[in-house]
Design an enzyme around this catalytic site. Structure first.
Site, PDB file in Angstrom:
ATOM      1  N   GLY C 235       0.800  -1.224   0.000  1.00 22.69           N
ATOM      2  CA  GLY C 235       0.000   0.000   0.000  1.00 22.69           C
ATOM      3  C   GLY C 235       0.833   1.275   0.000  1.00 22.69           C
ATOM      4  O   GLY C 235       2.058   1.250   0.170  1.00 22.69           O
ATOM      5  N   HIS C 236       0.160   2.399  -0.141  1.00 17.17           N
ATOM      6  CA  HIS C 236       0.816   3.702  -0.190  1.00 17.17           C
ATOM      7  C   HIS C 236       1.567   4.019   1.108  1.00 17.17           C
ATOM      8  O   HIS C 236       1.094   3.716   2.190  1.00 17.17           O
ATOM      9  CB  HIS C 236      -0.172   4.822  -0.513  1.00 17.17           C
ATOM     10  CG  HIS C 236      -1.398   4.850   0.344  1.00 17.17           C
ATOM     11  ND1 HIS C 236      -2.398   5.749   0.160  1.00 17.17           N
ATOM     12  CD2 HIS C 236      -1.792   4.070   1.377  1.00 17.17           C
ATOM     13  CE1 HIS C 236      -3.334   5.545   1.039  1.00 17.17           C
ATOM     14  NE2 HIS C 236      -3.014   4.539   1.779  1.00 17.17           N
ATOM     15  N   ASN C 237       2.737   4.597   0.945  1.00 21.19           N
ATOM     16  CA  ASN C 237       3.548   5.056   2.078  1.00 21.19           C
ATOM     17  C   ASN C 237       4.114   3.942   2.954  1.00 21.19           C
ATOM     18  O   ASN C 237       4.653   4.200   4.032  1.00 21.19           O
ATOM     19  CB  ASN C 237       2.758   6.035   2.965  1.00 21.19           C
ATOM     20  CG  ASN C 237       2.607   7.395   2.310  1.00 21.19           C
ATOM     21  OD1 ASN C 237       1.733   7.581   1.461  1.00 21.19           O
ATOM     22  ND2 ASN C 237       3.473   8.335   2.657  1.00 21.19           N
TER      23      ASN C 237
END
Lengths: 321, 321, 321
Positions: C235-237
């Site tokens: 996922g993002h980050n």
């Protein structure tokens, strides 16, 4: 009748350009004693192994069966003893899996890299239908009436049997996931070359974005008439029998042997090196961690007999009402 | 306000070139008695079914509701009795699902094969953005401001609503996973043709490498404003409502009806033919095996009420400290 | 030795064209009092935050640590109080996450759309091997000896380190999954723009059809020498350390920090915003819902200490024999 599994395929060994045992020993820093400096003609798995083949033993669980291998050379740990009267040549090293990786890299031969869509050396039957955006690697063989949907990738040396269907985004023959863990003073993982390939037999259907990895040596096999749903992951050296059904998002780790007519529910995971018998049924979302006998129905994580699972769930529910 | 689900879409039936009931009976080896030899104009699902449609009953669980179908012809098992005063024509065969598969193959019409990137018959709004490596099949419709990222595949007859975004590797409209199991003396699975399609309504976003299968008949539907994360699997004939959120790696098996504003955590699996009510929340990694009422929060495998799940887990932890 | 994580990368902030705090306040309907109308030069995460950056607080769990942020401006709920003697400027709104989304859309800058295969502004080392059907977005950087297999998509601004391998169907840098839930009278989800990017460090291998989402701000990071199997979702980050091994179909939700030399079994899911310590091992199919300390081995869903898990399973099995 579906065809039986083709015994003529060399599923557990990959031929190499012949090399002497003494050269192999030198490459991995093992001592080679004696004057039996035979030629090695293949890399092979420990079982069954084949005469002329070199293999390795890294997992202690297989020590007892070591004497059963038909390989000519086995790379083993310095801590490991050879069986008495062992017909094999044992080469002893600190880390057999890393030594094996080194050999594959040095004496094995991965398929050549290419940036072409369809390799010149691929053999594609005139009745096969190849859609937009498909890549087919060197020396691959595509059978009669095969349908390959858009954006499929077929790595080199793959075989796709007659009447099979590959849906969009399928990846056949990517490198299996094999890395030797570091032993101090090493700190980095060592990639294991995969010099094997993938065989998809006839009448197979593979769902969108599913992945079938190629074998370290020999072949990853999908048996005739077997159907995979979308987003499935089939690890290196897995062998799936005939007429199986795998629902969406199933994952099968490396070297599993799945029998014939096995039914596997969605999101099931099967740990590596397991044997699943013919006609086994595995409930959706189960996690399988040990061998399963022919005809059983199992579910849960870790998966157990289905009727037992239902009793446990019912009991646990009552207790907490 | 999001648009309501469009009732005008024929989500549960696909029109065919008209054919007489007697021809259908002959094709599947069923006896047709009487002189009511009407024309059949569609293949439809059992419920609701539609006048002029042919459907089938294979799952005994639906027997009690058989009388509710609006279909004109139902293919049933020879072991099954028709309801009294039943308005439908019943055609009796040994294996209704295989007979249905045979009919779909003989009288249904799958989209034509093509190896083009963008089919000439696709209708693409001038404001749509189509990236490199995208394939769009025959008769597909792509709406205003749609963004299609690289290497997406859209099978024929798909509809993508205004302002929707498809990320790389998405596959829309691949064949659903339907195979009739063999009954002796047969030994091979029989592929069920999928003559339906996929409808993605407006303002939908679909994450990278997710797959939405097309319907057997009618349509698989993703409602307006619904968002899917990466690597999700949506089976054939699933209908998802408006404003839903599906996290990564969710799998929804065939024919589920998901309500509006449903939130589904990562890696959740939902078994086939279930109904999930509006505003339901499903905890990550749950396995859902039965219908869920509006507004409930559930988790676990098999999924139960979330507060109950937490009590069970706490109790079981204490017991083993 | 593997390289240490590169501290010079701005992993938690993305620069923007400077804008006054008063303009930001106006854009989101917040009151701005005082004459400290400084320039904002980046969007950043709450922790650590950076001077000149604007960020937001939506999750009450972080309230206590609010005083630790180094950001210059924090968007908070009207119900939230600022810490005493707080060095930050607080902008109060009804829904901080929606306000944040509005700002990202108005003042952030997503990469430009393109339908090219290889963007003119991508910087690709001459030794990199780029296969058929690959798309590389604007301003991406591809290092020495990188191998990119067919049908990979690399969204703009991605960095791929030396000697890394991306298998077919991999998607690097797709939009992270971020949507602000509606608060009445709103009824639709609001997309959160992702103005960050992805950094893949050197010697990384990413399996077929895996997805690495780009960051909201800053970067999603895969550390040097880390290996991912097929069909993984990052996922993002998320930040993954060096020398990690992720088996097939693993999913890691947004903003997790994974340490060095972590081993994660197949089909594991890790909930968002968690920290997993160095040398942690996570058993296949586990669901991780809380932080894990360095060196621990865990399994199960929810995941617990592995030895405890085995005792529980054994006890529960005996009870039901």
């Amino acid at each position: 009748m579906l065809a039986k599994r083709n015994k003529m395929d060399r599923l557990t060994a990959t031929p190499i350009k012949p090399v002497l045992v003494s050269e192999i020993a030198k490459a991995i820093g093992a001592e080679f004693i004696g004057n039996n400096d035979i030629q090695i003609t293949s890399f092979c798995t420990l079982f069954p192994g084949e005469p002329g083949g070199v293999t390795f033993l890294a997992n202690g669980a297989y020590s007892k069966r070591l004497k059963d291998t038909k390989a000519s050379v086995v790379i083993i740990s310095k801590k490991q003893s050879c069986p008495e009267n062992f017909a094999c040549i044992c080469l002893r090293v600190d880390n057999p899996y890393r030594a094996w990786g080194k050999l594959l890299l040095e004496f094995g031969k991965e398929a050549p890299w290419s940036n072409k869509a369809i390799s010149d050396s691929a053999i594609i039957h005139e009745t096969a239908q190849i859609a937009n955006g498909v890549t087919i690697g060197a020396n691959s063989i595509i059978g009669k009436n095969v349908i390959i949907h858009p954006n499929v990738t077929i790595y080199p040396n793959s075989k796709i049997g007659d009447n099979s269907i590959l849906h969009s985004g399928v990846v056949i023959g990517a490198d299996g996931f094999g890395f030797a863990l570091p032993q101090l003073p090493e700190t980095s993982l060592q990639k294991i070359s995969h010099i094997g390939h993938v065989i998809i037999n006839e009448n197979v259907e593979i769902g969108a974005n599913s992945c079938i990895d190629r074998a370290v040596v020999g072949a990853t096999l999908i048996g005739a008439g077997t159907k995979l749903d979308n987003l499935c992951q089939i690890g290196h050296n897995v062998q799936i029998g005939i007429g199986c059904v795998l629902a969406g998002q199933v994952g099968i780790a490396g070297s599993c042997i799945i029998g014939n007519h096995v039914q596997i529910g969605g999101q099931v995971g099967i740990a590596g090196h397991l044997e699943i018998g013919d006609f086994v049924k595995i409930g959706a979302k189960s996690g399988v961690h040990k061998n399963v006998e022919k005809g059983k129905t199992i579910m849960g994580t870790p998966a157990i007999d289905a009727s037992k699972f239902r009793r446990k769930f019912a009991a646990s529910n009552m207790k907490n009402e």
